[in-house]
Enzyme design. Sequence first.
Site, mmCIF file in Angstrom:
data_model
loop_
_atom_site.group_PDB
_atom_site.id
_atom_site.type_symbol
_atom_site.label_atom_id
_atom_site.label_comp_id
_atom_site.label_asym_id
_atom_site.label_seq_id
_atom_site.Cartn_x
_atom_site.Cartn_y
_atom_site.Cartn_z
ATOM 1 N N THR A 20 0.834 -1.200 0.000
ATOM 2 C CA THR A 20 0.000 0.000 0.000
ATOM 3 C C THR A 20 0.869 1.249 0.000
ATOM 4 O O THR A 20 0.796 2.073 -0.906
ATOM 5 C CB THR A 20 -0.999 0.088 1.168
ATOM 6 N N TRP A 45 0.625 -9.963 3.979
ATOM 7 C CA TRP A 45 0.049 -9.348 2.774
ATOM 8 C C TRP A 45 0.705 -9.945 1.527
ATOM 9 O O TRP A 45 0.069 -10.074 0.495
ATOM 10 C CB TRP A 45 0.277 -7.847 2.793
ATOM 11 N N ASN A 102 -3.937 -11.533 3.389
ATOM 12 C CA ASN A 102 -4.818 -10.373 3.462
ATOM 13 C C ASN A 102 -5.663 -10.190 2.202
ATOM 14 O O ASN A 102 -5.137 -10.056 1.095
ATOM 15 C CB ASN A 102 -3.986 -9.110 3.692
ATOM 16 N N GLU A 103 -6.978 -10.191 2.387
ATOM 17 C CA GLU A 103 -7.963 -9.831 1.357
ATOM 18 C C GLU A 103 -7.797 -10.630 0.066
ATOM 19 O O GLU A 103 -8.054 -10.124 -1.028
ATOM 20 C CB GLU A 103 -7.913 -8.327 1.079
ATOM 21 N N GLU A 159 -10.147 -5.404 9.983
ATOM 22 C CA GLU A 159 -9.598 -4.165 9.407
ATOM 23 C C GLU A 159 -10.766 -3.265 9.052
ATOM 24 O O GLU A 159 -11.693 -3.676 8.353
ATOM 25 C CB GLU A 159 -8.741 -4.433 8.170
ATOM 26 N N ARG A 205 -15.104 3.583 3.047
ATOM 27 C CA ARG A 205 -15.818 2.449 2.484
ATOM 28 C C ARG A 205 -16.494 1.694 3.603
ATOM 29 O O ARG A 205 -16.001 1.746 4.735
ATOM 30 C CB ARG A 205 -14.864 1.520 1.712
#
Length: 621
Positions: A87, A129, A175-176, A251, A373
């Site tokens: 990120t 991540w 992650n995600e 998160e 979001r």
Amino acid sequence: MISGRFPLLVPCFCVCLADFYILDDRIGLGRRFDGIGGLSGGGATSRLLVNYEEPYRSQILDYLFKPSFGASLHILKVEIGGDSQTTDGTEPSHMHNEKDENFFRGYEWWLMKEAKKRNPNITLIGLPWAFPGWIGNGTNWPYTFPNITANYVVSWVIGAKQYHNLDIEYIGIWNERDFNAKYIRVLRDTLDRAGLVDVGIIAADGNWDISNALLVDPYLNDAVDVIGVHYPGTTTVKEALLTEKRLWSSEDYSTFNNDIGAGCWARILNQNYVNGRMTSTISWNLIASYYEDLSFGGDGLMTAEEPWSGNYVVESPIWITAHTTQFAQPGWSYLNTVGHLARGGSYVALTDGKGNLTVVIETMSHNHSQCIRPPLPPYSVSPQTATFQLKGSFAALTELQQWYTKFDFETKKDVLFKKTDPIKIQNGYFSLTLDVDEVYTVTTIASGQKGLYPDPPKSAPFPKKYFDDFDARNPPFSEAPYFADQTGVFEYFRNLTDPGPHIFTLRQAVSQRPVSWSYDADQTISVVGDHSWQDLTLSCDIYIEAANGGVFVAARVNQAGESVRNAMGVFYWVFGNGTYKVTNDIGGQKVLAEGLSGTRPGVWHTLTLTVKQPTGPDHFT
């Protein structure tokens, strides 16, 4: 006639405006409260924090972690570095390759120890991540060989204990990204075989999809301790509730840390439980301690992005956090009597089961509490009087402490986490007159404190003249101050083969493309300085290790973070084959000049780039 009717109107007027709520533990308790936390990583979001000098660095850490002082966080979640852009930068892996193992890279070890020093009871969580390239064996997929990936992650947990005396309580998956049921089962088995039976697994740090899998796969269900979701919008799904697992917003927030961001945080801290029965909420990110012009600049519970000046800012989300964290601890329970206020807003009530009670109330309006979001559906909030009746073990209480926050979006004169006069309880009742955009905590806990240090130094830009010879003989961290890696990992390296001035160096250590989460550039890059710089000269001694290698220095770089592979600017490249080029892009495709440089591997060269007007990368297109 008016005076005759007036007494009849007064009781009706009061009853119409007063709304009544019961706080009662006799009907059983709700879910266990698991705490409020912050996330360092995903990625490199605490990069600049380590470079603050004392006393400012310790002051910042106190505002984050010290109990009964500031945010007083219960949970610290960190990225398990994977050598890849995640990120706002890359965080180094403890294993760049399968034969490498180093548990002193990066700064997450240090941060966890500092948090633990202040709060020995803080919960520590690790989540990958990205993964070093050898995990993927040439692919961008970490699950091809689940045993290898599980051993890699478990080695991080073991290293945390062996080298830093840190007990990791939970570990995540990826992650995600889509979960892999086989890998989760292998990870559970690997943890158990290593004697880490008390380390829980959180899955899958994305959406709710794993809930369905848990309901039909008993082995997967046994392996997972917590369902963790990201940005759930305060709602859950019925399948998650049917699992009877603990539900966490593992998160959330990810919003600029102004008053609207604080309003977002206040609303979701309450409503994640009221609407979704989630018992923990973790902020991405912990602290905005990275260059502001990177992705999501200014997110975090507070801001510390100027170690060169010492300036930091205790933002309003710190005090919103304190409304809950200073007055309820993990292991407390929510009451079943929680919910929405009749005229907008919400309230939660928690107890330790020993007579203590904490009630947190928020009346944040729609436009002043929107998170980044997901989209927030319309709703309204209006002034109201809320009357609470205490029953059960709380019926005998006669007084409650009161803490108050008021966001004033017109005058900008906020009241943040102010201790006000205690509330006197009469016959088991107390009332609060609530306006819009307020947060209240009423509690039996008397230890709350709004911690305060003297103002830090004033804000100042990055120094226009900066020099580093990397002469760090016993560096406390593996990275040089202020360098923020965006692709690859640059580490201190002692070059013992050079008897001259280049013993102490900074070396790029990643030789294989990682299993990525975000988008790495095709070239390794670390940024330093002020994003607004236009006219400058930079000079660097460089060493090319292989004939097919090369180095660049660059100025006016306009993008980094998740957009680093699209960066434009002025890039001056030299190569081991004796050539150079100047390009307008990090991809090296928009060539402005090229020719012979005389550079070769195994020799030190000094590379100097001077950039002057006209400004802007468009000039070089």
